[in-house]
Enzyme design. Structure first.
Site, PDB file in Angstrom:
ATOM      1  N   CYS A  43       0.824  -1.213   0.000  1.00  0.00           N
ATOM      2  CA  CYS A  43       0.000   0.000   0.000  1.00  0.00           C
ATOM      3  C   CYS A  43       0.856   1.260   0.000  1.00  0.00           C
ATOM      4  CB  CYS A  43      -0.941  -0.012   1.201  1.00  0.00           C
ATOM      5  SG  CYS A  43      -1.951   1.471   1.293  1.00  0.00           S
ATOM      6  N   CYS A  48      -1.641   1.671  -3.004  1.00  0.00           N
ATOM      7  CA  CYS A  48      -2.613   2.753  -2.784  1.00  0.00           C
ATOM      8  C   CYS A  48      -2.017   4.156  -2.801  1.00  0.00           C
ATOM      9  CB  CYS A  48      -3.311   2.582  -1.428  1.00  0.00           C
ATOM     10  SG  CYS A  48      -3.440   0.920  -0.807  1.00  0.00           S
ATOM     11  N   LYS A  51      -0.050   5.226  -6.039  1.00  0.00           N
ATOM     12  CA  LYS A  51      -1.065   5.187  -7.101  1.00  0.00           C
ATOM     13  C   LYS A  51      -1.947   6.430  -7.049  1.00  0.00           C
ATOM     14  CE  LYS A  51      -4.824   3.960  -6.252  1.00  0.00           C
ATOM     15  NZ  LYS A  51      -5.263   2.584  -6.037  1.00  0.00           N
ATOM     16  N   TYR A 177      -8.813  -3.882 -10.851  1.00  0.00           N
ATOM     17  CA  TYR A 177      -8.550  -2.569 -10.253  1.00  0.00           C
ATOM     18  C   TYR A 177      -7.290  -1.929 -10.846  1.00  0.00           C
ATOM     19  CZ  TYR A 177     -11.533  -3.279  -6.017  1.00  0.00           C
ATOM     20  OH  TYR A 177     -12.557  -3.454  -5.128  1.00  0.00           O
ATOM     21  N   GLU A 181      -6.979   1.456 -13.305  1.00  0.00           N
ATOM     22  CA  GLU A 181      -6.372   2.632 -12.674  1.00  0.00           C
ATOM     23  C   GLU A 181      -5.160   3.109 -13.470  1.00  0.00           C
ATOM     24  OE1 GLU A 181      -7.773   2.061  -8.037  1.00  0.00           O
ATOM     25  OE2 GLU A 181      -5.740   1.476  -8.545  1.00  0.00           O
ATOM     26  N   HIS A 435     -27.100  20.716  -1.922  1.00  0.00           N
ATOM     27  CA  HIS A 435     -27.190  21.216  -3.292  1.00  0.00           C
ATOM     28  C   HIS A 435     -26.145  22.300  -3.556  1.00  0.00           C
ATOM     29  CE1 HIS A 435     -29.192  21.650  -7.086  1.00  0.00           C
ATOM     30  NE2 HIS A 435     -29.307  22.952  -6.909  1.00  0.00           N
ATOM     31  N   GLU A 440     -26.086  14.323  -3.803  1.00  0.00           N
ATOM     32  CA  GLU A 440     -27.510  14.525  -3.480  1.00  0.00           C
ATOM     33  C   GLU A 440     -28.401  13.637  -4.349  1.00  0.00           C
ATOM     34  OE1 GLU A 440     -29.382  18.294  -4.535  1.00  0.00           O
ATOM     35  OE2 GLU A 440     -27.762  18.703  -5.942  1.00  0.00           O
TER      36      GLU A 440
END
Ligand code: NDP
Length: 458
Positions: A43, A48, A51, A177, A181, A435, A440
């Site tokens: 990671c 992670c 990346k 993944y 990516e 908003h 939303e």
């Protein structure tokens, strides 16, 4: 005199291993960790964190273009790969130091070398034997490249993070993944990217609508996404690489990157000799408490090939340390785990896909919306955001939440809490939106999508 040198000896200093060590030390255990590569594991070093830094870098290309519509006049943008990689490397080194300090401050002994078991209570590192009451295997996983002719010419994500220059043309093989990516990363930086996936649609296991929407959006951004395609052989031709596909097509590139999955790192650890049972793919078999077939040996993280995500490894590491040294055994909770794919645009998801929900719940309600984000009303960029809710009809509970669009990971994290708490569609509807946001949309979905059968009959 204690019976063992340590209460816990952990092999592997990645996310899961380090978390377990620190929590165990916090319970008063005497702990050591052996790590022969880099603290922080995949990671921090080749996953992670770097990346996500590369993903940020890749987004600037579009941001500079979009800026004009908002009144900014930006000169010709020029991208400097070496500078990015140097800055990224500096940050990773800093994190390696942070991990080291965290372990040391917790009183954990760090042994920077390769370890293997000689029996269920003995770890050997560099010829030295260390005994321990508990052993934790947290050795992670490593990218695999299928054995095609010329496989040695391909790189994996491990090398992609350290390339000396940005390749002008990149072929990415795989549809998980890592593949999507990196297709986005290289494309955003200006490379010509071809992604090949062996099946009819990539991201197997994700919701079908999400898969289709991402493929379309990636194509709009210029990635050449080819399905039902695979590389048969790779050859070097001068400075170029030539990839011959199974249908005979030839592609030429400066780099061929394989992102075809990862294999648990269990070879040469002496696990089977110590009685630890492995699955066919080499993963360590564990029970719900992460205990292996040997009573005092546990395993967490990617080496167990359960849900291969850092936060899951952290949860498993903590639970294991609490089980060993806390007041009561703890199982990590593998339900309702959200995740994000930092593709461009990104994906966020939690819970069931539509297909899984139909199978599990029978009658379901599907609510979806595809819209142009407000930002692009000015830029004119043809990028859509997609949101989808799946509801179990009988209980009205929301059982699946999916999104493709900017910030999907950030948005789904919050909704994952609602889903974990058992939120119903009525409660989503009763929640006032913020908003103007994309999020939303999740509380504004009133119209159920037609049933697939009804749709077909139209
Ligand atoms: P994945 O298992 O996700 O994907 C592997 C891909 O390669 C699949 O599309 C698979 O196809 C394909 N493939 C496998 N074998 C071959 C082969 N022999 N020839 C051609 N194609 C092949 O692996 P990744 O390496 O992408 O990621 C590993 C794991 O790491 C992920 O599952 C995820 O858990 C984690 N991860 C998470 C990230 C995040 O949270 N954002 C980012 C990166 C990784 P098929 O589907 O047909 O089997």
């Amino acid at each position: 005199m204690p019976k063992y040198d340590y209460d816990l000896f952990t092999i592997g200093g990645g996310s899961g291993g380090v978390r377990a060590c620190r929590v165990a030390a916090g319970h008063g255990a005497r702990v050591a960790v052996a790590e022969d590569r880099y603290l922080g594991g995949t990671c921090v070093n080749v996953g992670c964190i770097p990346k996500k830094l590369l993903v940020y870098a890749a987004h600037f290309g579009e941001d500079f273009e979009d800026a004009a519509a908002f009144g900014w006049k930006v000169g010709a943008a020029k991208f400097d790969w070496q500078r990015l990689i140097a800055n990224k490397n500096r940050e990773i080194e800093r994190l390696n130091g942070v991990y080291e300090r965290l372990l040391m401050d917790s009183g954990v002994d760090i042994i920077a070398d390769r370890a293997h078991l000689s029996d269920a209570h003995t770890v050997v590192v560099n010829g030295k034997r260390h005994t321990a009451r508990y052993i934790l295997v947290a050795t992670g996983a490593w990218p695999v490249v299928p054995p095609i002719p010329g496989a040695e010419l391909a790189i994996t994500s491990n090398q992609a993070f350290f390339l000396e220059s940005l390749p002008g043309r990149v072929i990415i093989v795989g549809g998980g993944y890592v593949a999507v990516e990196f297709a986005g990363i290289f494309n955003g930086m200006g490379a010509e990217v071809t992604q090949l996936y062996r099946g009819p649609l990539f991201l197997r296991g994700f919701d079908d609508d999400v898969r289709a929407v991402l493929a379309e959006e990636m194509r709009k951004k210029g990635v050449k996404v080819l399905f039902d395609a695979d590389v048969a052989r790779i050859e070097r031709r001068g400075a170029e690489l030539r990839a011959e596909l199974r249908d005979g097509t030839e592609l030429v590139a400066d780099a061929v990157m394989y992102a075809t999955g990862r294999k648990p790192t269990t070879a040469g650890l002496g696990l089977e000799e110590a009685g630890v049972k492995l699955a066919e793919d080499g993963a360590v078999l564990v029970d719900a408490w992460s205990r292996t077939s040997v009573e005092n040996i546990f395993a967490v993280g990617d080496v167990t090939n359960r849900i291969n995500l850092t936060p899951v490894a952290l949860a498993e590491g903590r639970a294991v340390a609490d089980t060993m040294f806390g007041d009561e055994p703890k199982k990590p909770d593998h339900t309702g785990v959200p995740s994000a794919v930092f593709s461009q645009p990104s994906i966020g998801k939690v819970g069931l896909t539509e297909a899984q929900a139909r199978e599990r719940h029978g009658a379901i309600g599907v609510y979806l919306s595809t819209f142009t984000p407000l930002k692009h009303t000015l830029t004119g960029r043809d990028e859509k955001t997609f949101v989808k809710l799946i509801v179990d009809q009988a209980s009205d509970r929301v059982v699946g939440i999916h999104m493709v669009g900017p910030g999907a990971g950030e948005i789904i994290q919050g909704f994952a809490v609602a889903m974990k708490a058992g939120a119903t569609k009525a409660q989503f509807d009763a929640t006032i939106g913020i908003h103007p946001t994309a999020a939303e949309e999740f509380v504004s979905l009133r119209e159920k999508a037609p049933e697939p059968a009804a749709e077909a009959a139209e």
